[in-house]
Scaffold this active site. Structure first.
Site, short mmCIF file in Angstrom:
data_model
loop_
_atom_site.label_atom_id
_atom_site.label_comp_id
_atom_site.label_asym_id
_atom_site.label_seq_id
_atom_site.Cartn_x
_atom_site.Cartn_y
_atom_site.Cartn_z
N TYR A 33 0.97 -4.89 -7.57
CA TYR A 33 1.08 -4.38 -8.93
C TYR A 33 1.52 -2.93 -8.92
O TYR A 33 1.53 -2.28 -7.87
CB TYR A 33 -0.24 -4.55 -9.70
CG TYR A 33 -1.35 -3.61 -9.30
CD1 TYR A 33 -2.03 -3.74 -8.09
CD2 TYR A 33 -1.73 -2.56 -10.15
CE1 TYR A 33 -3.04 -2.86 -7.75
CE2 TYR A 33 -2.76 -1.69 -9.80
CZ TYR A 33 -3.41 -1.85 -8.60
OH TYR A 33 -4.40 -0.98 -8.25
N ARG A 52 7.59 2.48 -4.38
CA ARG A 52 6.36 1.90 -3.81
C ARG A 52 6.29 0.40 -4.07
O ARG A 52 5.83 -0.36 -3.21
CB ARG A 52 5.14 2.61 -4.38
CG ARG A 52 3.86 2.13 -3.71
CD ARG A 52 2.66 2.94 -4.14
NE ARG A 52 2.43 2.81 -5.57
CZ ARG A 52 1.59 3.57 -6.26
NH1 ARG A 52 0.89 4.50 -5.66
NH2 ARG A 52 1.42 3.39 -7.55
N ARG A 100 -1.93 -25.39 -3.36
CA ARG A 100 -2.70 -24.45 -2.55
C ARG A 100 -2.56 -24.73 -1.05
O ARG A 100 -2.85 -25.84 -0.59
CB ARG A 100 -4.18 -24.51 -2.96
CG ARG A 100 -5.02 -23.42 -2.30
CD ARG A 100 -6.45 -23.42 -2.83
NE ARG A 100 -7.22 -22.33 -2.24
CZ ARG A 100 -7.81 -22.39 -1.05
NH1 ARG A 100 -7.71 -23.49 -0.32
NH2 ARG A 100 -8.48 -21.35 -0.58
N HIS A 102 -2.59 -21.95 2.56
CA HIS A 102 -2.62 -20.52 2.91
C HIS A 102 -1.25 -19.98 3.31
O HIS A 102 -0.88 -18.88 2.95
CB HIS A 102 -3.63 -20.27 4.03
CG HIS A 102 -5.06 -20.33 3.57
ND1 HIS A 102 -5.62 -21.50 3.07
CD2 HIS A 102 -6.02 -19.39 3.50
CE1 HIS A 102 -6.87 -21.25 2.73
NE2 HIS A 102 -7.15 -19.98 2.98
N LYS A 148 -0.08 -1.80 -2.39
CA LYS A 148 -0.71 -1.85 -3.72
C LYS A 148 -0.90 -3.31 -4.12
O LYS A 148 -0.21 -3.86 -4.99
CB LYS A 148 0.14 -1.08 -4.76
CG LYS A 148 -0.71 -0.68 -5.98
CD LYS A 148 -0.05 0.40 -6.77
CE LYS A 148 -0.75 0.70 -8.08
NZ LYS A 148 -2.12 1.19 -7.95
N GLU A 181 -10.53 7.65 -0.45
CA GLU A 181 -9.94 7.86 -1.78
C GLU A 181 -10.90 7.28 -2.81
O GLU A 181 -11.96 6.76 -2.47
CB GLU A 181 -8.56 7.20 -1.88
CG GLU A 181 -8.58 5.71 -1.63
CD GLU A 181 -7.21 5.06 -1.66
OE1 GLU A 181 -6.31 5.56 -2.35
OE2 GLU A 181 -7.06 4.02 -0.98
N LEU A 206 -3.95 4.43 -0.44
CA LEU A 206 -2.72 4.16 -1.16
C LEU A 206 -1.96 5.48 -1.31
O LEU A 206 -2.56 6.50 -1.69
CB LEU A 206 -3.04 3.60 -2.55
CG LEU A 206 -1.80 3.22 -3.35
CD1 LEU A 206 -1.17 1.95 -2.79
CD2 LEU A 206 -2.12 3.03 -4.82
N1 PDD Z 1 -4.51 2.93 -9.29
N2 PDD Z 1 -5.62 4.94 -4.82
C1 PDD Z 1 -5.93 3.75 -5.33
C2 PDD Z 1 -6.85 2.85 -4.59
C3 PDD Z 1 -5.37 3.36 -6.58
O1 PDD Z 1 -5.66 2.16 -7.09
C4 PDD Z 1 -4.53 4.27 -7.26
C5 PDD Z 1 -3.90 3.92 -8.58
C6 PDD Z 1 -4.24 5.51 -6.67
C7 PDD Z 1 -3.31 6.51 -7.32
O2 PDD Z 1 -1.99 6.06 -7.30
P1 PDD Z 1 -0.95 6.55 -8.39
O3 PDD Z 1 -1.03 8.02 -8.43
O4 PDD Z 1 0.35 6.05 -7.91
O5 PDD Z 1 -1.36 5.94 -9.72
C8 PDD Z 1 -4.80 5.80 -5.44
C9 PDD Z 1 -3.96 2.41 -10.52
C10 PDD Z 1 -3.70 3.46 -11.54
C11 PDD Z 1 -4.81 1.27 -11.01
O6 PDD Z 1 -5.29 0.54 -10.15
O7 PDD Z 1 -4.96 1.08 -12.22
#
Ligand code: PDD
Length: 283
Positions: A33, A52, A100, A102, A148, A181, A206
């Site tokens: 996403y 990304r 389904r 894997h 992501k 993070e 991330l």
């Molecule tokens: N999340 N780290 C994680 C685990 C995240 O899920 C996100 C963003 C970030 C920051 O990434 P960015 O600056 O590109 O938004 C760091 C989004 C906003 C979400 O899950 O809604």
């Protein structure tokens, strides 16, 4: 006004939008996403999010469903149809629908969903001016946090712990006592010696697009910056702390595990970087 979603080529009422029960996103979290902040109808840091997205799809070997140009048109159309001036646009791409199994099915067509929603900017600014509290939790995630992926169970459990403890965000801490993070944001501190520190890029975090922009802004301000792991112990002694993400931009932290950061008020540099961010992203 009813909301509109984009689902696999069609714009449909949000309330009736659906995906097949055998979508691999639903069954295996087999998808990725992206979230773009929208300000004055503009998608902030758009090219970074596209880059990304392409990387995440590549790492999971999911076919790119459409060109960046075509996708950009659809993202803007969803924003327009939902009359979002300030808010966010969400994109999810999964490997697609198949019985389904894997292993990757052959000739599968990726599913794509895009939604947009408005946010109250005045409220977001109030939150930033007040600052937020974070708690800490063990980082229980897999070893590819750089992707992501929609597989977010440890993140949502961390966030829920924060909410249950009256905090806004949870910082995840690895087995060495180092902060990785936030559950949905990157983590930053400003040390007693005025060094801006955020964890270096690796599979452990991330690579935030907002993080990237904040590093550029910090360079413009000629701040001392270190991209390295920092411990929870160091964070507790920091002068300032903040989070960054497309939803929160730069938001100062006033408390970590109920202990004040610095004087327990939003830090001056975090506030300045938020201002810089809003200015630079708007141009
Ligand atoms: N999340 N780290 C994680 C685990 C995240 O899920 C996100 C963003 C970030 C920051 O990434 P960015 O600056 O590109 O938004 C760091 C989004 C906003 C979400 O899950 O809604």
């Amino acid at each position: 006004m009813s909301r509109i979603a984009y689902v696999n080529g069609s714009y449909v009422p949000h309330a009736n939008a659906c995906i097949h029960i055998e979508d691999r996103g639903y069954q295996f979290a087999d998808g990725i996403y992206e979230v773009w902040a929208v300000r004055a109808g503009k998608l902030l840091d758009s090219s970074g999010h596209f880059r990304r997205m392409g990387r995440s799809l590549g790492e999971l070997r999911i076919a790119t469903p459409m060109s960046d140009g075509a996708l950009d048109v659809v993202l803007h159309e969803v924003v327009r149809k939902n009359r979002v001036r300030d808010g966010l646009v969400y994109l999810q791409i999964t490997r697609g629908v198949a019985p389904r199994d894997h292993a990757f099915p052959k000739d599968i067509v990726p599913s794509i969903v895009i939604t947009a929603k408005s946010m109250n900017v005045a409220e977001a600014e109030r939150k930033a001016q007040k600052g937020i509290a974070v708690i800490t939790v063990p980082d229980e995630r897999w070893t590819r946090c750089d992707i992501k992926s929609v597989s977010l169970l440890p993140n949502i459990l961390a966030k829920q712990s924060a909410v249950e403890q009256g905090a806004y965000e949870a910082w995840m801490v690895d087995e060495k006592g180092m902060v990785t993070e936030g559950s949905s944001s990157n983590a930053w501190i400003i040390t007693e010696g005025d060094v801006l520190v955020t964890r270096n890029l690796s599979n452990d975090i991330l690579g935030g697009i907002t993080r990237e922009r904040v590093l550029k802004l910090a360079a413009e301000r000629q701040l001392s910056v270190e991209e390295r792991a920092f411990s929870l112990k160091e964070a507790r002694k920091a002068k300032e702390a903040f989070i960054s993400s497309s939803i929160n931009l730069v938001t100062p932290i006033t408390h970590i595990d109920k202990q004040p950061v610095g004087d327990g008020k939003p830090g001056a540099m975090a506030c300045a970087l938020r201002k810089d961010y809003l200015q630079s992203a708007a141009t």
